[in-house]
Write a protein that holds these residues in place. Structure first.
Motif, PDB file in Angstrom:
ATOM      1  N   PRO A  89      -7.234 -61.470  22.042  1.00  0.00           N
ATOM      2  CA  PRO A  89      -6.586 -61.808  23.316  1.00  0.00           C
ATOM      3  C   PRO A  89      -6.252 -60.551  24.118  1.00  0.00           C
ATOM      4  O   PRO A  89      -5.797 -59.548  23.563  1.00  0.00           O
ATOM      5  N   GLY A  90      -6.511 -60.615  25.419  1.00  0.00           N
ATOM      6  CA  GLY A  90      -6.132 -59.514  26.294  1.00  0.00           C
ATOM      7  C   GLY A  90      -7.156 -58.426  26.477  1.00  0.00           C
ATOM      8  O   GLY A  90      -6.882 -57.429  27.158  1.00  0.00           O
ATOM      9  N   VAL A  91      -8.381 -58.576  25.910  1.00  0.00           N
ATOM     10  CA  VAL A  91      -9.380 -57.516  26.074  1.00  0.00           C
ATOM     11  C   VAL A  91     -10.224 -57.695  27.337  1.00  0.00           C
ATOM     12  O   VAL A  91     -11.042 -56.836  27.659  1.00  0.00           O
ATOM     13  N   GLY A  92     -10.042 -58.814  28.061  1.00  0.00           N
ATOM     14  CA  GLY A  92     -10.740 -58.979  29.337  1.00  0.00           C
ATOM     15  C   GLY A  92     -11.885 -59.956  29.327  1.00  0.00           C
ATOM     16  O   GLY A  92     -12.775 -59.884  30.186  1.00  0.00           O
ATOM     17  N   LYS A  93     -11.883 -60.909  28.404  1.00  0.00           N
ATOM     18  CA  LYS A  93     -13.014 -61.857  28.307  1.00  0.00           C
ATOM     19  C   LYS A  93     -13.138 -62.707  29.569  1.00  0.00           C
ATOM     20  O   LYS A  93     -14.228 -62.834  30.140  1.00  0.00           O
ATOM     21  N   SER A  94     -12.047 -63.290  30.011  1.00  0.00           N
ATOM     22  CA  SER A  94     -12.094 -64.124  31.220  1.00  0.00           C
ATOM     23  C   SER A  94     -12.322 -63.280  32.462  1.00  0.00           C
ATOM     24  O   SER A  94     -13.012 -63.704  33.408  1.00  0.00           O
ATOM     25  N   THR A  95     -11.757 -62.080  32.479  1.00  0.00           N
ATOM     26  CA  THR A  95     -11.922 -61.209  33.641  1.00  0.00           C
ATOM     27  C   THR A  95     -13.380 -60.801  33.811  1.00  0.00           C
ATOM     28  O   THR A  95     -13.856 -60.607  34.933  1.00  0.00           O
ATOM     29  N   LEU A  96     -14.103 -60.670  32.701  1.00  0.00           N
ATOM     30  CA  LEU A  96     -15.528 -60.343  32.783  1.00  0.00           C
ATOM     31  C   LEU A  96     -16.274 -61.413  33.575  1.00  0.00           C
ATOM     32  O   LEU A  96     -17.156 -61.096  34.385  1.00  0.00           O
ATOM     33  N   ALA A  97     -15.940 -62.685  33.361  1.00  0.00           N
ATOM     34  CA  ALA A  97     -16.594 -63.762  34.112  1.00  0.00           C
ATOM     35  C   ALA A  97     -16.353 -63.602  35.614  1.00  0.00           C
ATOM     36  O   ALA A  97     -17.278 -63.757  36.423  1.00  0.00           O
ATOM     37  N   HIS A  98     -15.117 -63.292  35.988  1.00  0.00           N
ATOM     38  CA  HIS A  98     -14.812 -63.079  37.410  1.00  0.00           C
ATOM     39  C   HIS A  98     -15.534 -61.846  37.944  1.00  0.00           C
ATOM     40  O   HIS A  98     -15.954 -61.813  39.105  1.00  0.00           O
ATOM     41  N   SER A  99     -15.711 -60.831  37.086  1.00  0.00           N
ATOM     42  CA  SER A  99     -16.416 -59.624  37.504  1.00  0.00           C
ATOM     43  C   SER A  99     -17.872 -59.927  37.841  1.00  0.00           C
ATOM     44  O   SER A  99     -18.414 -59.403  38.824  1.00  0.00           O
ATOM     45  N   ILE A 100     -18.515 -60.778  37.029  1.00  0.00           N
ATOM     46  CA  ILE A 100     -19.919 -61.132  37.290  1.00  0.00           C
ATOM     47  C   ILE A 100     -20.030 -61.861  38.627  1.00  0.00           C
ATOM     48  O   ILE A 100     -20.899 -61.551  39.455  1.00  0.00           O
ATOM     49  N   ALA A 101     -19.144 -62.843  38.848  1.00  0.00           N
ATOM     50  CA  ALA A 101     -19.187 -63.608  40.099  1.00  0.00           C
ATOM     51  C   ALA A 101     -18.925 -62.711  41.299  1.00  0.00           C
ATOM     52  O   ALA A 101     -19.587 -62.825  42.340  1.00  0.00           O
ATOM     53  N   ALA A 102     -17.952 -61.803  41.186  1.00  0.00           N
ATOM     54  CA  ALA A 102     -17.622 -60.915  42.303  1.00  0.00           C
ATOM     55  C   ALA A 102     -18.741 -59.918  42.567  1.00  0.00           C
ATOM     56  O   ALA A 102     -19.079 -59.644  43.720  1.00  0.00           O
ATOM     57  N   ASP A 103     -19.332 -59.379  41.518  1.00  0.00           N
ATOM     58  CA  ASP A 103     -20.368 -58.357  41.677  1.00  0.00           C
ATOM     59  C   ASP A 103     -21.622 -58.922  42.326  1.00  0.00           C
ATOM     60  O   ASP A 103     -22.278 -58.236  43.115  1.00  0.00           O
ATOM     61  N   LEU A 104     -21.953 -60.178  42.012  1.00  0.00           N
ATOM     62  CA  LEU A 104     -23.196 -60.773  42.526  1.00  0.00           C
ATOM     63  C   LEU A 104     -22.959 -61.687  43.726  1.00  0.00           C
ATOM     64  O   LEU A 104     -23.923 -62.215  44.282  1.00  0.00           O
ATOM     65  N   GLY A 105     -21.702 -61.893  44.103  1.00  0.00           N
ATOM     66  CA  GLY A 105     -21.419 -62.746  45.255  1.00  0.00           C
ATOM     67  C   GLY A 105     -21.794 -64.190  45.019  1.00  0.00           C
ATOM     68  O   GLY A 105     -22.452 -64.812  45.857  1.00  0.00           O
ATOM     69  N   LEU A 106     -21.348 -64.749  43.891  1.00  0.00           N
ATOM     70  CA  LEU A 106     -21.742 -66.106  43.505  1.00  0.00           C
ATOM     71  C   LEU A 106     -20.741 -67.176  43.938  1.00  0.00           C
ATOM     72  O   LEU A 106     -20.895 -68.331  43.577  1.00  0.00           O
ATOM     73  N   GLY A 107     -19.726 -66.794  44.688  1.00  0.00           N
ATOM     74  CA  GLY A 107     -18.714 -67.768  45.082  1.00  0.00           C
ATOM     75  C   GLY A 107     -17.625 -67.885  44.027  1.00  0.00           C
ATOM     76  O   GLY A 107     -17.667 -67.216  42.990  1.00  0.00           O
ATOM     77  N   PRO A 108     -16.634 -68.744  44.269  1.00  0.00           N
ATOM     78  CA  PRO A 108     -15.505 -68.874  43.338  1.00  0.00           C
ATOM     79  C   PRO A 108     -15.958 -69.305  41.950  1.00  0.00           C
ATOM     80  O   PRO A 108     -16.883 -70.108  41.788  1.00  0.00           O
ATOM     81  N   VAL A 109     -15.287 -68.761  40.936  1.00  0.00           N
ATOM     82  CA  VAL A 109     -15.569 -69.141  39.553  1.00  0.00           C
ATOM     83  C   VAL A 109     -15.134 -70.575  39.308  1.00  0.00           C
ATOM     84  O   VAL A 109     -14.047 -70.996  39.712  1.00  0.00           O
ATOM     85  N   LEU A 110     -16.000 -71.354  38.665  1.00  0.00           N
ATOM     86  CA  LEU A 110     -15.641 -72.686  38.180  1.00  0.00           C
ATOM     87  C   LEU A 110     -15.074 -72.519  36.775  1.00  0.00           C
ATOM     88  O   LEU A 110     -15.726 -71.923  35.915  1.00  0.00           O
ATOM     89  N   ARG A 111     -13.868 -73.030  36.537  1.00  0.00           N
ATOM     90  CA  ARG A 111     -13.206 -72.781  35.255  1.00  0.00           C
ATOM     91  C   ARG A 111     -12.893 -74.080  34.535  1.00  0.00           C
ATOM     92  O   ARG A 111     -12.285 -74.985  35.107  1.00  0.00           O
ATOM     93  N   TRP A 112     -13.299 -74.152  33.274  1.00  0.00           N
ATOM     94  CA  TRP A 112     -12.974 -75.267  32.391  1.00  0.00           C
ATOM     95  C   TRP A 112     -12.170 -74.703  31.232  1.00  0.00           C
ATOM     96  O   TRP A 112     -12.707 -74.035  30.355  1.00  0.00           O
TER      97      TRP A 112
END
Length: 363
Positions: A89-112
Motif C-alpha cells: 500500500p502507498g507505492v503508487g499503484k493507482s496513481t500509475l493508472a492516472h499517470s498513463i491516462a494523463a500522459d496519453l490524453g485518454l480522458g478521465p480514468v474510469l474506476r471500479w
C-alpha cells in the motif's frame, strides 16, 4: 539523472499527448487482440476537459515512473493486455493508472473499486429493477384512478403490478458500469482502473477473465427485448446525460481499453488469469527516486536542504520496521515547508504522527 527516452515508448515517449495517442492508435494489435465493434457515431466519450479530467491530470501528471515501469506499461499497451500492478500500500499503484491516462490524453480514468461483495455485473452495468417496478405501479395507479366531478380520485395502492414492457421503458433504469463503459466500441481507448482486485470474491477474477479476453458482454434485460427495439440508448458511467446506443443488448469493443488492475498481494490469482496479464511489481522507492518524487510533487530539491535529506533517510530507516507510504513523507515535508512542527524538541512526536507504520509491530 534521467535516462534517455526509448524510441519504442508511447507512454513517456517523445511528442505531445496527441502525437503519442496517434502512435498508440496506429500500433497494430496482435491478431488475437483485434476487435470489431461498431461505434455509435452520436456518442462521444469525455475528452481532455472538465473537472473529472483535471482530477486525473492532478493525480497522474507528477507521477515519477522508472525505466522498468515504462517498459512494462508500454508492453501492455502494444499487446493490448491488462496490466496487473502489485505492491505494498502507498507505492503508487493507482496513481500509475492516472499517470498513463494523463500522459496519453485518454480522458478521465474510469474506476471500479473492488470489495468482497463486488460481482461481475457491478462493473458491467447497473439495473434499478425496484425503481422500474415502482414507476410501473405508479403509472398503473394513475391509469386506474376514476374521475369524480372532473377530478381524478386517488386510487388504492395496487398490491401487485407488472413492469411495462418494451426496451425503451427499461433503458432509463439501466446504466453502464466502469467496465461496461470502457468496453464501448471506440477508435480511442479509455483507461479503466480496477482497484484492489485482491479483495474480491474468489470467482471474480475468473469471471473478469472471460470479458477481458473476448472484449464483449451482454445485457440480458435488453437482449430479451431485441426483437422489439434493436438499439436502445442507455447512460454511461461518466454521466447520466450522455447516452449510447446498445444494439441487441450486446457490447463489443473496438479498441481494447487500457486496463490497470491493482493488488496489495493479499491473495494469489489463478494461473489462467495471470497468463493473460502483463505483470508489474512496484517496489518501495529508494532515496534517489524519493528525491525525484519530492522535486516533482513539491518543487523541493532536497540536495539543497539538510533537514529534508534527513527526513528522507528517516523515512527509509523507519520503513525497515514496517510499511510506510510515500505520501507520508510528502506530508512530513509539506508540514516543514509550512513551518509546522519545526521545534527540534518535537521531532519524535512529529515523526510518530506523520510516519506511523501501516503494518508491522508498531502499526
Amino acid at each position: 539523472m534521467e535516462a534517455a527516452v526509448k524510441d519504442w515508448w508511447i507512454y513517456h515517449g517523445l511528442g505531445t499527448r496527441e502525437e503519442k495517442r496517434a502512435r498508440l492508435e496506429a500500433a497494430p494489435p496482435p491478431p488475437w487482440r483485434d476487435f470489431s465493434g461498431t461505434p455509435d457515431p452520436r456518442y462521444a466519450p469525455p475528452g481532455c476537459e472538465g473537472p473529472a479530467w483535471q482530477r486525473t491530470v492532478e493525480r497522474g501528471e507528477r507521477y515519477v515512473p522508472d525505466d522498468l515501469e515504462k517498459d512494462v506499461v508500454n508492453t501492455a499497451l502494444y499487446l493490448r493486455r491488462p496490466l496487473l500492478v502489485t505492491g505494498k500500500p502507498g507505492v503508487g499503484k493507482s496513481t500509475l493508472a492516472h499517470s498513463i491516462a494523463a500522459d496519453l490524453g485518454l480522458g478521465p480514468v474510469l474506476r471500479w473499486s473492488i470489495t468482497s461483495r463486488s460481482v461481475m455485473r457491478d462493473g458491467l452495468y447497473l439495473y434499478d429493477a425496484i425503481g422500474r417496478l415502482q414507476e410501473a405501479n405508479l403509472e398503473e395507479a394513475r391509469a386506474a384512478a376514476p374521475r369524480v366531478g372532473g377530478l381524478r380520485r386517488r386510487a388504492p395502492r395496487p398490491s401487485c403490478a407488472t413492469a411495462p414492457h418494451g426496451a425503451s421503458s427499461i433503458s432509463r433504469f439501466l446504466r453502464l458500469g466502469p467496465l461496461g463503459t470502457a468496453l464501448l466500441p471506440q477508435d480511442r481507448p479509455r483507461l479503466l482502473l480496477v482497484d484492489e482486485i485482491d479483495k474480491s470474491d474468489i470467482d471474480l477474477p475468473g469471471d473478469l477473465l472471460t470479458v477481458l479476453e473476448d472484449g464483449r458482454f451482454e445485457i440480458p434485460e435488453l437482449a430479451r427485448m431485441a426483437g422489439e427495439e434493436t438499439s436502445v440508448p442507455i447512460a454511461t458511467d461518466d454521466t447520466q446525460d450522455a447516452r449510447v446506443l446498445i444494439g441487441s443488448g450486446r457490447v463489443q469493443c473496438r479498441y481494447f481499453p487500457i486496463v490497470v488492475l491493482t493488488s496489495n498481494g493479499e491473495r494469489d490469482f489463478p494461473p489462467a488469469f495471470l497468463r493473460r496479464c502483463v505483470r508489474l511489481e512496484l517496489q518501495p522507492p529508494g532515496a534517489e527516486k524519493l528525491a525525484r518524487i519530492i522535486r516533482s510533487r513539491l518543487g523541493v530539491d532536497i540536495a539543497e536542504h539538510d533537514e529534508y535529506r534527513r527526513l528522507v533517510q528517516t523515512f527509509i530507516d523507519r520503513s525497515a520496521d514496517g510499511d510506510l507510504a510515500t505520501d507520508q513523507l510528502l506530508n512530513a515535508i509539506q508540514l516543514r515547508l509550512s513551518r509546522a512542527w519545526t521545534d527540534d524538541a518535537d521531532r519524535e512526536r512529529f515523526l510518530t504522527t506523520v510516519m506511523h507504520h501501516l503494518t508491522g509491530p508498531s502499526a
